[in-house]
Design a protein around this motif. Structure first.
Motif, PDB file in Angstrom:
ATOM      1  N   PHE A   1     -15.497 -11.769  12.925  1.00  0.00           N
ATOM      2  CA  PHE A   1     -16.201 -11.150  11.490  1.00  0.00           C
ATOM      3  C   PHE A   1     -16.995  -9.820  12.343  1.00  0.00           C
ATOM      4  O   PHE A   1     -17.939 -10.052  13.216  1.00  0.00           O
TER       5      PHE A   1
ATOM      6  N   LEU B   1     -11.144 -12.284   3.201  1.00  0.00           N
ATOM      7  CA  LEU B   1     -11.803 -11.988   4.467  1.00  0.00           C
ATOM      8  C   LEU B   1     -12.551 -10.660   4.582  1.00  0.00           C
ATOM      9  O   LEU B   1     -12.337  -9.690   3.454  1.00  0.00           O
TER      10      LEU B   1
ATOM     11  N   LEU C   1     -10.679 -16.101  14.206  1.00  0.00           N
ATOM     12  CA  LEU C   1     -11.180 -14.843  13.380  1.00  0.00           C
ATOM     13  C   LEU C   1     -12.612 -14.322  13.764  1.00  0.00           C
ATOM     14  O   LEU C   1     -13.454 -15.057  14.017  1.00  0.00           O
TER      15      LEU C   1
ATOM     16  N   THR D   1     -11.942  -7.707   9.655  1.00  0.00           N
ATOM     17  CA  THR D   1     -11.910  -8.911  10.480  1.00  0.00           C
ATOM     18  C   THR D   1     -10.713  -8.779  11.548  1.00  0.00           C
ATOM     19  O   THR D   1      -9.936  -8.499  11.477  1.00  0.00           O
TER      20      THR D   1
END
Length: 198
Positions: free
Chosen positions: A45, A32, A43, A36
């Protein structure tokens, strides 16, 4: 003329579970990107940050660490577990000293957080202004600051909120330009124009 179907290709993106990701997934999924976050099982970003963001975080960290009492600690960009499906990473947080268990620690619990701070970025405006404050309030975090860039000199302005324990919502208690001086959660005095000297 008939179009040929595109060949099926394997995606490098992980396929989310039917009920969304959990905190355990956040800390065990491989590769990841840094910072994150987990919001409602999804999720999130983080995009690259502007210079304003980095400098503002530094000014706040220095000011908070200078005056924080011994029973509190100041951290940057650490995950707070609000529920099994929500674990954001505020830009700055103040927490109880006893919540710090070691240098390998990767997260803190909402019950240990005294103040969460979000410096608003173009890619996170809605999350920082609406989603995260709502989630922090519902989790019982007593203080929240939202920091925005303002004016011709692109200086920080800090919106200070306190939790209304009955409604579990935040109430604005001040808007601070140039100078942030408050008495809660402890005595804090920060010259916001220090951003020009970093």
């Amino acid at each position: 003329m008939t179009a040929e179907p595109l060949p099926a290709t394997a995606s490098s993106w992980p396929e989310p579970p039917r009920d969304g990701y959990t905190v355990d997934d956040l800390f065990t999924l491989p590769d990841l990107p840094p910072h994150t976050e987990l919001i409602d099982g999804s999720l999130v970003f983080v995009s690259p940050q502007r210079d304003f963001h980095a400098l503002t975080v530094e000014v706040l960290l220095m000011g908070l660490r200078r005056t924080a009492p011994e029973h509190l600690r100041v951290r940057r960009e650490m995950t707070i577990v609000l529920s099994n499906r929500t674990a954001p990473e505020p830009d700055v947080l103040v927490l109880k000293a006893e919540a710090v268990t070691g240098r390998r620690q990767t997260r803190y619990e909402a019950k240990d957080v005294v103040l969460a701070v979000e410096v608003v970025s173009p890619d996170s405006e809605e999350r920082d202004r609406d989603t995260k404050p709502h989630k922090y309030a519902q989790a019982g975090i007593p203080h929240f600051w939202r920091v925005e860039m303002t004016g011709e000199k692109d200086l920080p302005v800090v919106y200070v909120y306190e939790l209304d324990a009955v409604t579990r919502t935040y109430v604005v208690t001040g808007i601070h330009h140039d100078h942030l001086k408050v008495g809660v959660p402890f005595t804090i005095d920060i010259d916001l124009t220090e951003i020009d000297h970093l």
